[in-house]
Design a protein around this motif. Sequence first.
Motif, PDB file in Angstrom:
ATOM      1  N   ILE A  19       9.155   5.390  11.632  1.00 45.64           N
ATOM      2  CA  ILE A  19       9.836   4.910  10.422  1.00 45.64           C
ATOM      3  C   ILE A  19       9.545   5.796   9.205  1.00 45.64           C
ATOM      4  CG2 ILE A  19      10.227   2.520  11.068  1.00 45.64           C
ATOM      5  CD1 ILE A  19       7.176   3.519   8.999  1.00 45.64           C
ATOM      6  N   ALA A  20       8.695   6.808   9.355  1.00 49.46           N
ATOM      7  CA  ALA A  20       8.403   7.735   8.256  1.00 49.46           C
ATOM      8  C   ALA A  20       7.846   9.016   8.856  1.00 49.46           C
ATOM      9  CB  ALA A  20       7.421   7.133   7.256  1.00 49.46           C
ATOM     10  N   ILE A  21       7.925  10.101   8.080  1.00 54.01           N
ATOM     11  CA  ILE A  21       7.553  11.432   8.550  1.00 54.01           C
ATOM     12  C   ILE A  21       6.432  12.009   7.688  1.00 54.01           C
ATOM     13  CG2 ILE A  21       8.364  13.840   8.678  1.00 54.01           C
ATOM     14  CD1 ILE A  21      11.092  12.788   9.422  1.00 54.01           C
ATOM     15  N   GLY A  22       5.538  12.740   8.322  1.00 54.07           N
ATOM     16  CA  GLY A  22       4.541  13.541   7.608  1.00 54.07           C
ATOM     17  C   GLY A  22       4.366  14.867   8.314  1.00 54.07           C
ATOM     18  N   ASN A  23       3.774  15.837   7.618  1.00 51.11           N
ATOM     19  CA  ASN A  23       3.544  17.113   8.301  1.00 51.11           C
ATOM     20  C   ASN A  23       2.333  17.862   7.748  1.00 51.11           C
ATOM     21  OD1 ASN A  23       4.696  18.060   5.801  1.00 51.11           O
ATOM     22  ND2 ASN A  23       5.326  19.954   6.792  1.00 51.11           N
ATOM     23  N   TYR A  24       1.530  17.211   6.921  1.00 52.04           N
ATOM     24  CA  TYR A  24       0.425  17.946   6.311  1.00 52.04           C
ATOM     25  C   TYR A  24      -0.716  18.128   7.306  1.00 52.04           C
ATOM     26  CZ  TYR A  24      -2.422  19.712   2.480  1.00 52.04           C
ATOM     27  OH  TYR A  24      -3.165  20.511   1.659  1.00 52.04           O
ATOM     28  N   ALA A  25      -1.593  19.092   7.000  1.00 51.88           N
ATOM     29  CA  ALA A  25      -2.784  19.314   7.821  1.00 51.88           C
ATOM     30  C   ALA A  25      -3.684  18.083   7.788  1.00 51.88           C
ATOM     31  CB  ALA A  25      -3.547  20.533   7.295  1.00 51.88           C
ATOM     32  N   ASN A  26      -4.625  18.003   8.706  1.00 51.84           N
ATOM     33  CA  ASN A  26      -5.585  16.892   8.730  1.00 51.84           C
ATOM     34  C   ASN A  26      -6.728  17.252   7.791  1.00 51.84           C
ATOM     35  OD1 ASN A  26      -6.837  14.538   9.368  1.00 51.84           O
ATOM     36  ND2 ASN A  26      -7.203  15.008  11.523  1.00 51.84           N
ATOM     37  N   ASP A  27      -6.592  16.862   6.541  1.00 53.50           N
ATOM     38  CA  ASP A  27      -7.441  17.343   5.451  1.00 53.50           C
ATOM     39  C   ASP A  27      -8.488  16.291   5.089  1.00 53.50           C
ATOM     40  OD1 ASP A  27      -8.360  18.892   3.343  1.00 53.50           O
ATOM     41  OD2 ASP A  27      -6.894  18.087   1.940  1.00 53.50           O
ATOM     42  N   HIS A  28      -9.763  16.649   5.245  1.00 55.88           N
ATOM     43  CA  HIS A  28     -10.865  15.723   4.953  1.00 55.88           C
ATOM     44  C   HIS A  28     -11.747  16.276   3.847  1.00 55.88           C
ATOM     45  CE1 HIS A  28     -10.828  12.619   8.248  1.00 55.88           C
ATOM     46  NE2 HIS A  28      -9.870  13.441   8.649  1.00 55.88           N
ATOM     47  N   HIS A  29     -12.254  15.372   2.989  1.00 57.24           N
ATOM     48  CA  HIS A  29     -13.097  15.743   1.852  1.00 57.24           C
ATOM     49  C   HIS A  29     -14.439  15.010   1.924  1.00 57.24           C
ATOM     50  CE1 HIS A  29     -10.158  17.609  -1.167  1.00 57.24           C
ATOM     51  NE2 HIS A  29      -9.465  17.439  -0.054  1.00 57.24           N
ATOM     52  N   TYR A  30     -15.522  15.767   1.981  1.00 55.48           N
ATOM     53  CA  TYR A  30     -16.882  15.240   1.881  1.00 55.48           C
ATOM     54  C   TYR A  30     -17.700  16.242   1.076  1.00 55.48           C
ATOM     55  CZ  TYR A  30     -14.904  12.981   6.002  1.00 55.48           C
ATOM     56  OH  TYR A  30     -14.065  12.327   6.852  1.00 55.48           O
ATOM     57  N   THR A  31     -18.682  15.773   0.329  1.00 54.54           N
ATOM     58  CA  THR A  31     -19.439  16.691  -0.516  1.00 54.54           C
ATOM     59  C   THR A  31     -20.658  17.275   0.182  1.00 54.54           C
ATOM     60  OG1 THR A  31     -20.802  14.924  -1.467  1.00 54.54           O
ATOM     61  CG2 THR A  31     -18.715  15.433  -2.578  1.00 54.54           C
ATOM     62  N   ALA A  32     -21.168  16.608   1.222  1.00 55.70           N
ATOM     63  CA  ALA A  32     -22.421  17.045   1.835  1.00 55.70           C
ATOM     64  C   ALA A  32     -22.222  17.801   3.147  1.00 55.70           C
ATOM     65  CB  ALA A  32     -23.339  15.832   2.070  1.00 55.70           C
ATOM     66  N   PHE A  33     -21.015  17.808   3.694  1.00 56.76           N
ATOM     67  CA  PHE A  33     -20.787  18.470   4.974  1.00 56.76           C
ATOM     68  C   PHE A  33     -19.300  18.728   5.139  1.00 56.76           C
ATOM     69  CE2 PHE A  33     -20.202  14.008   5.680  1.00 56.76           C
ATOM     70  CZ  PHE A  33     -19.208  13.899   6.641  1.00 56.76           C
ATOM     71  N   GLU A  34     -18.947  19.562   6.091  1.00 52.22           N
ATOM     72  CA  GLU A  34     -17.556  19.821   6.438  1.00 52.22           C
ATOM     73  C   GLU A  34     -17.266  19.236   7.803  1.00 52.22           C
ATOM     74  OE1 GLU A  34     -16.304  23.838   6.152  1.00 52.22           O
ATOM     75  OE2 GLU A  34     -17.053  24.115   4.102  1.00 52.22           O
ATOM     76  N   LEU A  35     -16.156  18.533   7.917  1.00 51.30           N
ATOM     77  CA  LEU A  35     -15.751  17.964   9.198  1.00 51.30           C
ATOM     78  C   LEU A  35     -14.791  18.925   9.882  1.00 51.30           C
ATOM     79  CD1 LEU A  35     -15.652  15.548  11.174  1.00 51.30           C
ATOM     80  CD2 LEU A  35     -13.662  14.734   9.892  1.00 51.30           C
ATOM     81  N   SER A  36     -15.149  19.341  11.061  1.00 55.15           N
ATOM     82  CA  SER A  36     -14.287  20.224  11.841  1.00 55.15           C
ATOM     83  C   SER A  36     -13.351  19.366  12.686  1.00 55.15           C
ATOM     84  CB  SER A  36     -15.141  21.124  12.742  1.00 55.15           C
ATOM     85  OG  SER A  36     -14.315  21.939  13.550  1.00 55.15           O
ATOM     86  N   VAL A  37     -12.054  19.493  12.430  1.00 56.09           N
ATOM     87  CA  VAL A  37     -11.060  18.718  13.171  1.00 56.09           C
ATOM     88  C   VAL A  37     -10.141  19.657  13.939  1.00 56.09           C
ATOM     89  CG1 VAL A  37     -11.099  16.771  11.579  1.00 56.09           C
ATOM     90  CG2 VAL A  37      -9.511  18.652  11.189  1.00 56.09           C
ATOM     91  N   GLN A  38      -9.430  19.096  14.892  1.00 49.62           N
ATOM     92  CA  GLN A  38      -8.486  19.877  15.677  1.00 49.62           C
ATOM     93  C   GLN A  38      -7.384  20.423  14.763  1.00 49.62           C
ATOM     94  OE1 GLN A  38      -8.415  20.532  19.221  1.00 49.62           O
ATOM     95  NE2 GLN A  38     -10.546  19.972  18.873  1.00 49.62           N
ATOM     96  N   PRO A  39      -7.053  21.702  14.890  1.00 48.59           N
ATOM     97  CA  PRO A  39      -6.012  22.266  14.010  1.00 48.59           C
ATOM     98  C   PRO A  39      -4.629  21.712  14.335  1.00 48.59           C
ATOM     99  CG  PRO A  39      -6.664  23.859  15.683  1.00 48.59           C
ATOM    100  CD  PRO A  39      -7.611  22.703  15.814  1.00 48.59           C
ATOM    101  N   LYS A  40      -3.847  21.498  13.279  1.00 46.73           N
ATOM    102  CA  LYS A  40      -2.458  21.077  13.454  1.00 46.73           C
ATOM    103  C   LYS A  40      -1.534  21.888  12.547  1.00 46.73           C
ATOM    104  CE  LYS A  40      -1.034  17.169  11.760  1.00 46.73           C
ATOM    105  NZ  LYS A  40      -0.117  17.668  10.708  1.00 46.73           N
ATOM    106  N   SER A  41      -1.982  23.084  12.187  1.00 48.93           N
ATOM    107  CA  SER A  41      -1.165  23.943  11.331  1.00 48.93           C
ATOM    108  C   SER A  41      -0.301  24.874  12.172  1.00 48.93           C
ATOM    109  CB  SER A  41      -2.059  24.759  10.400  1.00 48.93           C
ATOM    110  OG  SER A  41      -2.780  23.916   9.530  1.00 48.93           O
TER     111      SER A  41
END
Length: 594
Positions: A363-385
Amino acid sequence: MNRLQADVLVVGGGTGGTAAALQAARRGAKTILVSQWSMLGGMLTSGGVPAPDGNELLAFQTGIWGAFLRELNQRQPEGLDYAWVSFFTYDPLIGANIFADWVKAEPHLLWISGQSPLEVIKTGNSITEVRFQSYTIAAKIILDGTELGDVLELAAIPYRWGWELHNQWQEPSAPIVENSFMKNTPIQAPTWVFMMQDFGEDQIAPEIPAPPIETPEFFIHAWKNYGAESFLNYGRLPGQRFMINWPIQGNDYDQNLERLIGSEAERLQFWQESFWHSLSFARFIQMQLGRRYGLATGTFPIENRPNFNIDPDILSAFALHPYYRESRRIQGLTTIREQDILPVKNGNTALLPLNETGDCEAIAIGNYANDHHYTAFELSVQPKSLRWGGRWTGTPFTIPYRALIPVETDNVLVCEKNISVSHIANGATRLQPVVLGIGQAAGMAAALCIEQGLKPQQLSVRALQTALLTDKIAPQAVIPLFNLLPDHPDWLTWQSYYLDHPELYPLDGNSPIAGIVPHSSPDSQVFSGLFQRQSDQDYRLTLTAGELKDKTWKLVTLHPGINDQLQQISTHSPLTVYGRLNYSGNWLIVEALS
């Protein structure tokens, strides 16, 4: 206490709530929209992020999102292309005025501002009334469009808050075991966004005061790998202003996030700390870059908001509230997982969501990357770009209708970041254009339920999809197709075809109908140069004439017809294009080829 009654009550005037109220009223349902703030639009306006992410390609500019962009172009004639984080940046007051004008124009829609939900009254599994400071409102369908899913808490509707481990849904990027980061940072970091201004080389901006707690040590390497100019241009706005929403040792703030769903006093305490953190960052920027840079006062209204014992002029440079990237998330009839937003093997799109009978629920569309924000660490996620149009974009995915419906409540829909989604997948579903689409779908569903006397879970998804596709004011796509623009005469045919035959949906995301090659617009400039192909979908043009002779620009486009043309050009060929320059991103947006 004023008592009101409606068919549909939308609680929260953010991105999704505003879209939901508009769509429900446009369909004919008697609708009341109650917002906490005087600015409608949430993330896009009052939250201070007038630089939307995702759904940037022309084929995905549909529904209320597409109408919003077209109206922005009319009201901001100097253009939208200023920053490098987004193709669209604008004055947040212009965005808020668009939504306010649209809302006020609807005869079936009453907007009440300055009110927050305090209590809900339930009968069985249904909410019958919601009480605010000055109103009690009864409605047949209730939509939670609050920034943090506050109606879910008040109504004791089951929700999720925090991370899910890998063994729950086998999401490839979910943690295997619990760790301290998960406990300390249950959701993504919010940001109190503010606006700065370049006063000019010969001007001295007012000094930005130090907050009670000043933390310059947090920001020492904020633009280390970018440089000051690129840092500022990240969120450049018209009028020599800059949106400061910077994730790298910047103004993200995630200390003791549980306070956001605690008492009102705890939430206000978090707000004050987050505000001081951003004020400290603003002062740091000025001290490092000089007094030609100051706060862009007058950007936001100051009424109906905590003053934090700060001069009102300073307060007016800061968004009305934090930019929330995550909220309470319902336990819905279906849940969007990381697998549902990732590209299929050897494809450029995610799978369409199907129910038990094989029908498509999108019922709706999106296409952005899986973007996460944390100040103490970086979350590595599967690429979707993926590369498209000479630039990086994201794998298209869709939102299923049942992710908007709670498992245990009969007359409630959600229309914000509070949909049924995993913590991991929320990094892609939380973006502004997606939430506008979710809100539009929720509002249409609510109106159809009123028309047909149904509960949301009884509504035919196909009836909802057809209503969205054929809406008279802002038809919304539900199937992602890269190469089919919404004004194409066969657009509705192919949207409907893939709803009827989801098994035939092409994994490359292209319909059999070729995109129409555009003509140049009256505002386009002409650029001639030597075309260079760096790699697949990576193009440059070195200009051979004019004031910018010998300068090389990256070529990008949002148009499917131009995307096809660029892929056919041989490297080192002479080329003339029509378009416009973006000095922040050092790219040339191609609108037509000679």
